[in-house]
Design an enzyme around this catalytic site. Structure first.
Site, PDB file in Angstrom:
ATOM      1  N   TYR A  87     -44.029   5.644  74.382  1.00 59.31           N
ATOM      2  CA  TYR A  87     -44.014   5.241  72.977  1.00 59.31           C
ATOM      3  C   TYR A  87     -43.765   6.472  72.113  1.00 59.31           C
ATOM      4  CZ  TYR A  87     -45.038   2.440  68.871  1.00 59.31           C
ATOM      5  OH  TYR A  87     -44.940   1.790  67.675  1.00 59.31           O
ATOM      6  N   LYS A 142     -40.450 -22.321  85.255  1.00 58.79           N
ATOM      7  CA  LYS A 142     -39.085 -21.857  85.532  1.00 58.79           C
ATOM      8  C   LYS A 142     -39.049 -20.331  85.621  1.00 58.79           C
ATOM      9  CE  LYS A 142     -34.812 -23.179  86.211  1.00 58.79           C
ATOM     10  NZ  LYS A 142     -34.032 -24.061  85.358  1.00 58.79           N
ATOM     11  N   GLU A 184     -32.704 -25.001  78.847  1.00 57.63           N
ATOM     12  CA  GLU A 184     -33.517 -25.849  79.711  1.00 57.63           C
ATOM     13  C   GLU A 184     -34.040 -27.057  78.952  1.00 57.63           C
ATOM     14  OE1 GLU A 184     -35.006 -26.335  83.617  1.00 57.63           O
ATOM     15  OE2 GLU A 184     -33.756 -24.740  82.813  1.00 57.63           O
ATOM     16  N   ASP A 185     -33.938 -28.213  79.583  1.00 56.52           N
ATOM     17  CA  ASP A 185     -34.595 -29.439  79.109  1.00 56.52           C
ATOM     18  C   ASP A 185     -34.278 -29.757  77.649  1.00 56.52           C
ATOM     19  OD1 ASP A 185     -35.564 -29.661  81.616  1.00 56.52           O
ATOM     20  OD2 ASP A 185     -37.606 -29.060  81.147  1.00 56.52           O
ATOM     21  N   ASP A 210     -29.776 -27.597  83.904  1.00 58.63           N
ATOM     22  CA  ASP A 210     -29.805 -29.045  84.154  1.00 58.63           C
ATOM     23  C   ASP A 210     -28.411 -29.565  84.473  1.00 58.63           C
ATOM     24  OD1 ASP A 210     -32.446 -28.848  83.491  1.00 58.63           O
ATOM     25  OD2 ASP A 210     -32.218 -29.614  81.459  1.00 58.63           O
ATOM     26  N   GLY A 244     -25.449 -38.547  82.781  1.00 63.75           N
ATOM     27  CA  GLY A 244     -26.197 -37.653  81.907  1.00 63.75           C
ATOM     28  C   GLY A 244     -25.680 -36.233  82.029  1.00 63.75           C
ATOM     29  N   ALA A 245     -26.492 -35.278  81.643  1.00 63.43           N
ATOM     30  CA  ALA A 245     -26.052 -33.880  81.659  1.00 63.43           C
ATOM     31  C   ALA A 245     -25.621 -33.453  83.060  1.00 63.43           C
ATOM     32  CB  ALA A 245     -27.180 -32.984  81.148  1.00 63.43           C
ATOM     33  N   ALA A 246     -26.452 -33.761  84.081  1.00 65.31           N
ATOM     34  CA  ALA A 246     -26.122 -33.352  85.442  1.00 65.31           C
ATOM     35  C   ALA A 246     -24.910 -34.109  85.968  1.00 65.31           C
ATOM     36  CB  ALA A 246     -27.325 -33.570  86.350  1.00 65.31           C
ATOM     37  N   ASN A 335     -35.379 -38.562  92.299  1.00 64.61           N
ATOM     38  CA  ASN A 335     -36.648 -38.144  92.868  1.00 64.61           C
ATOM     39  C   ASN A 335     -37.781 -38.861  92.156  1.00 64.61           C
ATOM     40  OD1 ASN A 335     -36.780 -36.390  95.067  1.00 64.61           O
ATOM     41  ND2 ASN A 335     -36.044 -34.667  93.856  1.00 64.61           N
ATOM     42  N   ASN A 367     -31.761 -27.378  92.994  1.00 64.04           N
ATOM     43  CA  ASN A 367     -31.249 -26.338  92.097  1.00 64.04           C
ATOM     44  C   ASN A 367     -31.759 -24.935  92.416  1.00 64.04           C
ATOM     45  OD1 ASN A 367     -30.517 -28.702  90.774  1.00 64.04           O
ATOM     46  ND2 ASN A 367     -30.723 -27.783  88.755  1.00 64.04           N
TER      47      ASN A 367
END
Length: 812
Positions: A87, A142, A184-185, A210, A244-246, A335, A367
């Site tokens: 510092y 994550k 994410e999400d 995703d 969807g997204a995937a 799943n 993933n």
């Protein structure tokens, strides 16, 4: 596996009203109606189904601090000088350098290994729009995966905004601190706009996992499935159920591999996305429509080569599967319940190739075998973006691993799954240690070749570095757990009334690791299960020692063992009916169980003596039993013996310990290197242990063991190969030792206790190793996680109990 640590640890009944039943049922419905793309989400659903929400809550609030992540300094900060450099005033120097040349931020800060995990909490797992605060546990999870699998420091950032422009501007303004951004999400369709805008304005990689993590892993599996079935990307017809997204990302990457747009049919819950459809449409779905007469999934699937399911369970019916092309490829990735159960699919169409998102079937699409390594390679070459070529390179690298010879530790971990390239092995295990060096290197090469890398590396040296940086703790634990799951043996818990034992047994059973048998008052156990909210009672066997129908058999067995050691028949009958360790040992000896756990409520050596009185064979000169601990650090795993049985081992006993421990270590995928530990180094002074260590080495040489061994060595030398090379060139070890055979129990216990309390390792044990039946004795008041680990160890290595090396020296 991440469920290892989901425990309560409190030996008390649980108040199960914190998360009421109606909420649990609602969450179940939500989770089964939306595609869940990676395993941590699957585990979350299991937790809900098991009714053990308190375990997860305790896990997240336990330890020194709540949560799952923390920051630690990467430099030594012990003195005033250290602080002055870290510092003020020292920090001014790198600040001025960055002002002079902004690119030096990578040289003087952590930016090059920092990833921001950014969400607005609008599509969290299958829970939906739960908000930014409630999304934080998932984002921290994550971050844990980034660290564990690729040693990337990831920090979660939750932005409380659903406005696309506002969200983008916030990320833009804070982006200077990060080497990459993992979105994410974030719900669709906003996730597409956010990612596109950020990629256009930032010069660091932006990756929505995703979408792209799923797509890359799917393409990796498809590459091999198509090769096996002799089909080509540019010829096949694909149905994607779940736009969807995937699903959309899968379609885009598949097209990049050569599939024609006209050959990809998308379906949602209302049927085919066809030109002119009005119901349940948006601008993204509109782009996916085709001119087709097909209106339902059943229509679309006729003649299809590939089905990609990113939707919900049981939507692909057997009669639909029969209408697909020959050798159909089915990726049923919902799943926890796939679009069609693999066993049903195979019975309907034996030539099909089936993949799911689940770990208990072959060909898991996960993933986690993708995103950590994509970012590792991207960060290490300072790529400006993750482009299509890098994604394809990652997919091809993952696919290529499945064609290579499988490492021995992976084969041992999955003995019931065919680990040879073919219909049941089109993609590697998510815990294959080759993923990090192979995928990260392929991504780095693609970044360099496409001109987005700002710091090219020497590829050969880079891959070599990655090969030595796999998290040893993660590999060791996952190997053990996978071994246990493949065997699913019957484990006897001698203290079956204890709440921590019941909870551990429930988790182990529900996740498919063991078949538990609880010894105790059956009524008390049933009441405890009710108090704990355990619903899987039928899968857990309970037995009362006092009234067991097999007691005559057990009493006869005990009497035949003990009648010449001062025991009358009535003494044996009393012991079997009243001493649970004796009863459980007789069960094990008579083949009514495969492994046994005891010791939670008894002094260790009292429990050991009771068990050995029934199971040990004092007339067997080769029989030996000793304690070993597994100490898994981030970069190495060390095995220590004998921590808890033999106070002062002889040379023959030390040699036997070395042989048996080396076998255990080999089974875990490590190359065993044994060091006999002492206070001296190769006779620097003649300690009291000098002669027996010299003799132990000679015994091993006489028996032509194949593993490296040497000593006597101090711990600081044994674990530091540079010191060995510089001082003792004659030493037989070619790398640092990973098995430490201690000269006595006091030394072993002291080292074990120090590591457990201070060194930051994951410690498993002490575990019993030797020729006794597969028995593990817990330390008193062990936590539930210790119980789980002991049960896993008891089943994972039990096949070696009766397979002791014939060259083992006689134990006198």
């Amino acid at each position: 596996m991440f469920l290892l640590c989901l425990h309560n640890g409190n030996n008390k009944p649980i108040d199960n009203t914190i998360l009421n039943k109606s909420k649990i049922e609602l969450l179940k419905i939500q989770l089964t109606t939306k595609h869940i793309s990676y395993n941590i989400q699957f585990y979350y659903l299991i937790i809900l189904q098991m009714g053990i929400d308190q375990d997860a809550l305790h896990f997240h609030r336990s330890g020194k601090r709540p949560g799952k992540i923390s920051l630690k300094p990467t430099k030594q900060l012990l003195t005033q000088m250290d602080l002055s450099l870290a510092y003020s005033p020292g920090v001014a120097a790198p600040c001025q350098e960055i002002v002079r040349d902004p690119e030096t931020i990578y040289e003087y800060t952590s930016k090059g290994n920092y990833v921001a995990i950014i969400t607005n909490g609008t599509a969290v797992l299958g829970l939906g729009n739960i908000g930014v605060a409630a999304s934080k546990p998932v984002m921290e999870g994550k971050a844990v995966l980034f660290k564990k699998f690729a040693d990337i420091d990831a920090i979660d950032i939750e932005i409380d905004s659903t406005d696309v422009e506002e969200f983008v501007q916030i990320v833009k303004k804070i982006s200077v601190a990060w080497g990459g951004i993992n979105l994410e999400d974030i719900k669709s369709p906003e996730c597409f706009s956010i990612e596109k805008k950020l990629k256009n304005i930032l010069d660091i990689p932006v990756f929505h996992d995703d979408q792209h993590g799923t797509a890359i892993t799917v393409v990796a599996g498809l590459i091999n499935a198509l090769e096996i079935t002799n089909k080509q990307f540019d010829e096949i017809k694909i149905v994607i159920n779940g736009p969807g997204a995937a699903g959309i990302a899968c379609g885009e990457l598949i097209k990049a591999m050569g599939v024609k747009s006209k050959n990809i049919v998308y379906c949602d819950s209302k049927g085919v996305l066809y030109k002119g459809r009005k119901e349940n449409m948006n601008y993204l779905k509109e782009k996916l429509t085709l001119n087709t007469k097909a209106r339902t999934l059943a229509d679309a699937i006729i003649g299809a080569d590939v089905f990609l399911g990113l939707s919900t369970k049981d939507v692909l019916l057997p009669e639909m599967l029969k209408t697909m092309a020959k050798q159909p490829i089915v990726f049923a990735m919902a799943n926890p319940d796939p679009e069609i159960k693999p066993e049903l699919a195979i019975s309907t169409c034996p030539d099909a190739i089936i993949a799911t998102g689940r770990s208990d079937y072959p060909n898991q699409i996960n993933n986690v075998m993708c995103f950590p390594y994509i970012f590792r390679g991207t960060l290490d070459v300072r790529a400006k973006e993750i482009n299509q070529e890098m994604k394809i390179a990652a997919a091809k690298a993952i696919a290529g691993i499945a064609k290579e010879t499988v490492p021995e530790e992976v084969i041992r971990a999955y003995p019931n799954i065919e680990m040879q390239y073919g219909t049941n092995y089109i993609i590697p295990s998510p815990f294959d240690p080759r993923l990090l060096p192979t995928v990260a290197t392929a991504v780095a090469i693609a970044a360099i070749e496409t001109g987005v890398a700002r710091k090219p590396v020497d590829i050969e040296k880079y891959k070599e570095k990655l090969m030595h940086s796999t998290d040893a703790a993660l590999t060791t634990l996952n190997t053990l757990y996978a071994m246990a799951k493949s065997k699913r043996k019957k484990v006897i818990f001698a203290e079956g009334e204890e709440y921590s034992v019941i909870r551990a047994a429930s988790q182990l059973y529900e996740n498919g690791y063991i078949q538990p048998i609880l010894v105790g008052d059956c009524a008390k156990i049933a009441k405890a299960m009710k108090n704990l909210g355990i619903k899987n009672k039928n899968g857990i066997k309970t037995i009362n020692a006092a009234i067991s129908p097999h007691n005559d058999l057990y009493i006869d067995y005990a009497y035949n063992k003990l009648k010449r050691h001062g025991f009358l028949l009535r003494d044996c009958a009393r012991a079997v009916k009243n001493k649970r360790n004796v009863f459980a040992s007789c069960m094990l000896a008579c083949g009514h169980g495969d492994a046994m756990l005891a010791g939670l409520t008894r002094n260790y050596h009292k429990a050991l003596n009771e068990i050995c009185s029934v199971l040990a064979n004092p007339d067997d000169s080769k029989e030996i039993l000793f304690g070993m601990t597994v100490n898994a650090f981030a970069d190495k795993t060390i095995f220590i013996t004998d921590t808890n049985v033999i106070k002062n081992p002889t040379a023959v006993q030390m040699a036997s310990m070395a042989i048996l421990t080396a076998k255990e270590v080999e089974n875990l995928g490590f190359i065993p290197r044994v060091a006999f530990i002492d206070s001296s180094n190769f006779g620097s002074h003649k300690s009291e242990n000098y002669d027996k260590i010299q003799l132990a080495n000679k015994i091993l040489q006489q028996h032509d063991v194949t593993f490296e061994h040497d000593g006597e060595l101090s711990i600081s030398i044994a674990l530091n190969y540079d010191k060995i090379k510089n001082r003792y060139q004659f030493c037989r070890l070619t790398a640092a030792a990973n098995i430490l055979i201690m000269p006595n129990m006091l030394t072993a216990n002291s080292v074990h206790a120090t590591i457990k309390e201070m060194a930051g390792a994951k410690v498993i044990g002490p575990m019993l190793v030797g020729t006794l039946h597969s028995v593990q004795i817990l330390e008193m008041d062990s936590k539930m996680n210790d119980i789980i680990n002991a049960a896993i160890w008891a089943t994972a290595h039990m096949d070696d109990i009766n397979d002791v090396d014939s060259k083992q020296p006689e134990n006198r």
